[in-house]
Design an enzyme around this catalytic site. Structure first.
Site, PDB file in Angstrom:
ATOM      1  NE  ARG A  84      12.055  -3.551 -25.850  1.00 43.37           N
ATOM      2  CZ  ARG A  84      12.182  -2.539 -25.031  1.00 43.37           C
ATOM      3  NH1 ARG A  84      12.060  -2.729 -23.733  1.00 43.37           N
ATOM      4  NH2 ARG A  84      12.413  -1.328 -25.490  1.00 43.37           N
ATOM      5  NE  ARG A  93       8.556  -0.100 -26.763  1.00 44.73           N
ATOM      6  CZ  ARG A  93       9.412   0.669 -26.096  1.00 44.73           C
ATOM      7  NH1 ARG A  93       9.387   0.697 -24.794  1.00 44.73           N
ATOM      8  NH2 ARG A  93      10.248   1.422 -26.741  1.00 44.73           N
ATOM      9  CG  ASP A  96       9.972  -0.618 -21.787  1.00 45.85           C
ATOM     10  OD1 ASP A  96      11.162  -0.932 -21.590  1.00 45.85           O
ATOM     11  OD2 ASP A  96       9.538   0.552 -21.685  1.00 45.85           O
ATOM     12  CG  ASP A  98      11.595   1.378 -18.553  1.00 42.01           C
ATOM     13  OD1 ASP A  98      12.506   0.774 -19.133  1.00 42.01           O
ATOM     14  OD2 ASP A  98      10.723   2.042 -19.156  1.00 42.01           O
TER      15      ASP A  98
END
Ligand code: X6L
Ligand code: MG
Ligand code: MG
Length: 175
Positions: A84, A93, A96, A98
């Site tokens: 990334r 990207r 990712d 989260d």
């Protein structure tokens, strides 16, 4: 391993499914983490910065003995290992990761907010979360996932891309 965590995964560059699978493998390879379940993979129209390729998004559930802060550090290491790059804010990207929920805690530090502050506005998060945790409650929210989702506008931008069948974590990626 007594903390229950939900993570959102996304990728819109290169071998998108391969990056999702590798991210899950890196998490599961850590002896302080056990990946418990995964959602189907959804293909989703980009939100926020729309001039970029479609995403693959999914949500996973894990058990971990790590604190939220320690888990965030690990996630950032995995994002780095999976190439990334920080170029355009909200831009494309390879991967990712989260943190959406950590037990039913509300956590605010300089670098971390849980529940993820934007998660209830994003169908690409809420649809896969509801698939694997339809009854989960969000700290600070009096509404169910169904009620939150019924208010969201962009649900047609979230389409099943690879349906999960069965309980195994990695069978989704085989075949
Ligand atoms: C107004 C202003 C409305 C900003 C929405 C929404 C910003 C989402 C950022 C927004 C706004 C984000 C993904 C994505 C991104 C992803 C899909 C973000 C951060 N990540 N679109 N856009 N999937 N479909 O994982 O979520 S950038
Ligand atoms: Mg994100
Ligand atoms: Mg992120």
């Amino acid at each position: 391993m007594d903390n229950t965590v939900y993570l959102s995964l996304g990728s819109n560059l290169g071998d998108r499914e391969g990056y999702l699978r590798q991210a899950i493998e890196f998490l599961n390879d850590d002896s302080s983490i056990s990946v418990e379940s995964v959602s189907s993979i959804y293909e989703t129209d980009p939100v926020g910065y729309i001039d970029q390729p479609p995403f693959l998004n999914m949500v996973i559930k894990l058990q971990t003995s790590y604190s939220a802060t320690r888990l965030l550090a690990l996630i950032q290491t995995i994002e780095h290992r999976l190439k990334r790059k920080r170029e355009i804010h909200w831009g494309p990207r390879t991967v990712d990761l989260d943190i959406l929920l950590y037990n039913s805690e509300s956590i605010t530090t300089k670098t971390l907010r849980i529940p993820h502050p934007r998660m209830t506005e994003r169908a690409f998060v809420m649809i896969p979360l509801r698939e694997i945790a339809p009854d989960v409650t969000l700290p600070g929210w009096q509404f169910s996932l169904d009620q939150i989702l019924s208010e969201l506008q962009d649900k047609e931008g979230v389409r099943i891309w690879k349906r999960k069948n069965g309980d195994g974590v990695f069978e989704l990626f085989e075949s």
